[in-house]
Scaffold this active site. Structure first.
Site, mmCIF file in Angstrom:
data_model
loop_
_atom_site.group_PDB
_atom_site.id
_atom_site.type_symbol
_atom_site.label_atom_id
_atom_site.label_comp_id
_atom_site.label_asym_id
_atom_site.label_seq_id
_atom_site.Cartn_x
_atom_site.Cartn_y
_atom_site.Cartn_z
ATOM 1 C CG HIS A 48 25.304 50.347 84.916
ATOM 2 N ND1 HIS A 48 24.714 49.145 84.604
ATOM 3 C CD2 HIS A 48 24.869 51.233 83.982
ATOM 4 C CE1 HIS A 48 23.964 49.283 83.539
ATOM 5 N NE2 HIS A 48 24.025 50.542 83.136
ATOM 6 C CD GLU A 77 19.542 55.596 79.913
ATOM 7 O OE1 GLU A 77 18.742 56.001 80.803
ATOM 8 O OE2 GLU A 77 20.740 55.361 80.121
ATOM 9 C CG ASP A 100 18.008 53.478 75.446
ATOM 10 O OD1 ASP A 100 19.250 53.430 75.551
ATOM 11 O OD2 ASP A 100 17.252 52.650 75.986
ATOM 12 N NE ARG A 110 22.933 59.536 85.316
ATOM 13 C CZ ARG A 110 23.400 59.217 84.128
ATOM 14 N NH1 ARG A 110 22.846 58.209 83.447
ATOM 15 N NH2 ARG A 110 24.400 59.879 83.587
ATOM 16 C CD GLU A 136 18.000 47.383 71.992
ATOM 17 O OE1 GLU A 136 17.951 46.367 72.709
ATOM 18 O OE2 GLU A 136 18.901 48.238 72.076
ATOM 19 C CG HIS A 186 30.062 51.713 86.239
ATOM 20 N ND1 HIS A 186 30.465 53.026 86.310
ATOM 21 C CD2 HIS A 186 29.471 51.575 85.033
ATOM 22 C CE1 HIS A 186 30.124 53.655 85.197
ATOM 23 N NE2 HIS A 186 29.520 52.796 84.406
#
Length: 360
Positions: free
Chosen positions: A199, A129, A93, A201, A115, A232
């Site tokens: 990590h 995504e 994605d 957002r 997937e 990260h």
């Protein structure tokens, strides 16, 4: 299956496409070309090297923002699509997966989506995504969902059943490859460490602070517990993590691990705290319970199987759940023994069987 284009751009895509690439290359009747978009740079190069892959086509990353990357990538893909491809294969994605699928569609090249069918139906989580994978679903001809739940999501979206093949997740195929070819396996005695990653957002800001304060409390309560935290590289993540956890002696803040290092860290872990989708799929292979640092997950199979729990980011909930597993060995063992609901290591075999039948 004469001329296949395989598109990757990020580390997770490479991991999940690598075993399929090797399986396709082993076929004498198949020419497969690996294209890397450059969405991830040095980190992606590490993963490619881990799986002994040299991309046949490497695009130049243009710009620093997602919009700039997309414009540059799309223009370069237009040139690549002048080749008469039999099929374009994309995974997951990401922006790279969507652009690869869209470019193929514009040139009447069928698209295979590895997937497929993961859904939260919340456009903001994960962002972007969730919408990208739904749009790929409208473009793809071959849909390869990893689980029955993902298959059902595709059917509800009016994807024809004959276009869907339930495969399991190729991430397990990739793990089997490195276990067999790179010697990954548990190498420590005793309980093992607490492995932490974050990590996403949607967790930036207050939520990362909450996670870090929870980790600090857990580490201080259990000074004999080693906490391993690959941080990260984004400054939005680096700043709060180091500000809150730098002074805690048994918290080891390290640079992001490459794929092999992360697989070894999983094999040696007692428990994983993460907002990563990939680690939710990978940790059960090694019998390591997962606490998901999100409010929802597009991988509910892990929750249903019992190998993962959804805890969110509130520090009190995170602390309470970790403490409960520390004290209740039976509860921890039940999660550890739940097995991996995402695959049996034969996803690539099923994908190739479908392509062999339908492309012919």
């Amino acid at each position: 299956m004469r001329n296949l284009l395989l598109v990757s751009g990020t580390r997770p895509e490479i991991i999940k496409l690598a075993p399929l690439y090797h399986a396709l290359r082993a076929r004498p009747d198949t020419r497969v070309q690996w294209l890397h978009t450059g969405q991830h740079g040095d980190m992606a190069d590490q993963i490619l090297a881990c799986f002994d892959i040299q991309p046949d086509i490497k695009l130049a990353r243009r710009g620093s923002t997602l919009a700039e990357f997309s414009i540059g990538c799309r223009a370069q893909l237009e040139q690549v699509m002048q080749t008469p491809w039999s099929l374009a294969i994309v995974q997951g994605d990401t922006e790279s997966a969507f652009l690869g699928a869209l470019s193929a569609f514009y040139h009447h090249v069928p698209v295979a989506h590895v997937e497929a069918g993961l859904r939260t139906y919340n456009p903001e989580r994960p962002f972007p995504e969730e919408i990208l994978r739904q749009m790929i679903g409208r473009i793809a001809r071959f849909h390869f969902p990893p689980t029955e739940r993902a298959r059902e999501a595709l059917l509800k979206e009016n994807i024809a059943d004959k276009l869907i093949t339930l495969t399991g997740n190729t991430v397990v195929d990739a793990q089997n490859w490195v276990i067999n070819n790179r010697g990954i396996g548990r190498k420590i005695e005793g309980r093992g460490h607490l492995l932490v990653t974050t990590h996403r957002r949607e967790n930036w800001g207050h939520d990362i602070n909450e996670i870090c304060y929870a980790i600090a409390t857990i580490a201080q309560r259990h000074p004999d517990l080693q906490v391993v935290f690959p941080v990260h590289l984004n400054p939005v993540v680096q700043q709060p993590v180091h500000a809150i956890l730098d002074h805690v002696p048994n918290v080891k803040l390290i640079n992001p691990l490459d794929y092999l290092e992360m697989q070894q860290a999983l094999a040696d872990a007692w428990l994983v705290l993460t907002d990563s989708g990939g680690l939710q799929e990978e940790a059960p292979t090694f019998g390591v319970p997962v606490l998901v640092l999100r409010e929802e997950t597009e991988r509910p199979e892990a929750l249903e199987a019992g190998c993962a729990r959804l805890v969110g980011t509130r520090r009190d909930k995170v602390i309470e759940t970790v403490e409960a597993l520390w004290q209740d060995t039976a509860a921890w063992q039940a999660m550890a023994r739940a097995g991996n609901p995402f695959g049996d290591g034969k996803a690539c075999e099923r994908i190739i069987a479908t392509l062999e039948r339908d492309l012919a």
